[in-house]
Scaffold this motif. Structure first.
Motif, mmCIF file in Angstrom:
data_model
loop_
_atom_site.group_PDB
_atom_site.id
_atom_site.type_symbol
_atom_site.label_atom_id
_atom_site.label_comp_id
_atom_site.label_asym_id
_atom_site.label_seq_id
_atom_site.Cartn_x
_atom_site.Cartn_y
_atom_site.Cartn_z
ATOM 1 N N SER A 1 2.666 3.958 -0.920
ATOM 2 C CA SER A 1 3.285 3.251 0.201
ATOM 3 C C SER A 1 4.721 2.869 -0.121
ATOM 4 N N ARG A 2 4.936 2.351 -1.313
ATOM 5 C CA ARG A 2 6.300 1.967 -1.695
ATOM 6 C C ARG A 2 7.202 3.187 -1.781
ATOM 7 N N PRO B 1 -2.693 3.418 -4.032
ATOM 8 C CA PRO B 1 -2.102 3.495 -2.691
ATOM 9 C C PRO B 1 -0.831 2.670 -2.542
#
Length: 272
Positions: A143-144, A139
């Motif tokens: 997200s990045r 995750p």
């Protein structure tokens, strides 16, 4: 004496890293603005602002729906069944569904609101089915990649919106040639024989990833200026305003940038 299982925790996004990312994006905006937009327009007209706002509203809504649907497909096990199925069949079905629903959006007039929105929802559902296996990844990587995508697209869109009229609309031909090269390099591992060597495949992969980032970044510039041109044409009565059609192009640009950033971040994580 026995020891418990060792678990690895995904590194979180620290405030320091987020601040550095934001500073990098801001610096990139300043540099790109100075290099590409030496002559900028004074301001957007009311019609241009409204049409650009409506187009990005549909773009954001489509991306949110796609992300939520992809997450649901992952949680419900659909993503696992997609990966376990015949990859060529899945590719064919998703490709036909995406193109068919996209054409449905493009060729449905704005007056047919219900029909157009149904095609739009179908298009986002097809994108969600294609992207749902990404949730098997860390995750933190997703997200990045999402954060970087927003920064890249936001900065490039700003450059396109503040440029003089039609400055980047002549990029259409070179971008189509570039996307052809990127598509062929993406197919290279499946088509080329293994005897050509790992170095050649690595070059093809680099062209697909980094060249794809450059090409789809150029498409964001092109599509942003195309929206502004269509806004002026709609204001003059030369065409009907259709922000949903504009949003499809921007959404595809953002999805392609996001997927390539996910692949790059995954590769970097595996090398550590």
């Amino acid at each position: 004496m026995t020891e418990g299982p060792i678990t690895q925790h995904a590194p979180g996004m620290s405030w320091q890293r987020m601040a550095m990312t934001a500073a990098g994006v801001a610096g990139a905006v300043v540099v790109v603005q100075a290099v590409l937009n030496r002559e900028t327009r004074d301001s957007l007209s009311v019609a241009e602002k409204a049409y650009l706002h409506d187009s990005f509203k549909y773009t954001g809504g489509g991306l949110v729906l796609t992300a939520l649907a992809a997450r649901y497909m992952f949680k419900s096990g659909v993503a696992f069944r997609i990966m376990a199925a015949n990859p060529w069949a899945v590719l064919g079905v998703s490709l036909v569904g995406s193109i068919g629903s996209m054409m449905g959006v493009f060729y449905t007039p704005p007056e047919k609101t219900l029909q157009k929105h149904l095609f739009w929802l179908a298009f986002n559902a097809c994108q969600a089915a294609t992207l749902s296996p990404l949730f098997f990844l860390n995750p933190a990587i997703l997200s990045r990649a999402a954060l970087y995508t927003c920064g890249v697209v936001g900065s490039i869109s700003y450059v396109g919106a503040t440029a003089t009229n039609d400055k980047y609309l002549n990029l259409g031909g070179p971008l189509l040639a570039g996307i052809t090269v990127v598509a062929l390099s993406s197919l290279a591992p499946m088509i080329l024989p293994a005897s050509i060597g790992m170095r050649s495949l690595a070059v093809a992969e680099a062209i697909s990833l980094y060249g794809g980032l450059a090409v789809f970044g150029g498409f964001v510039l092109y599509d942003t200026q195309k929206i502004l041109k269509h806004a002026r044409m709609a204001e003059q009565g030369l065409m009907k305003p259709d922000p949903m059609n504009e949003a499809i192009s921007l959404e595809l640009d953002m999805i392609n940038i996001f997927v390539r950033l996910v692949q790059i971040l995954s590769m970097q994580g595996n090398r550590r």
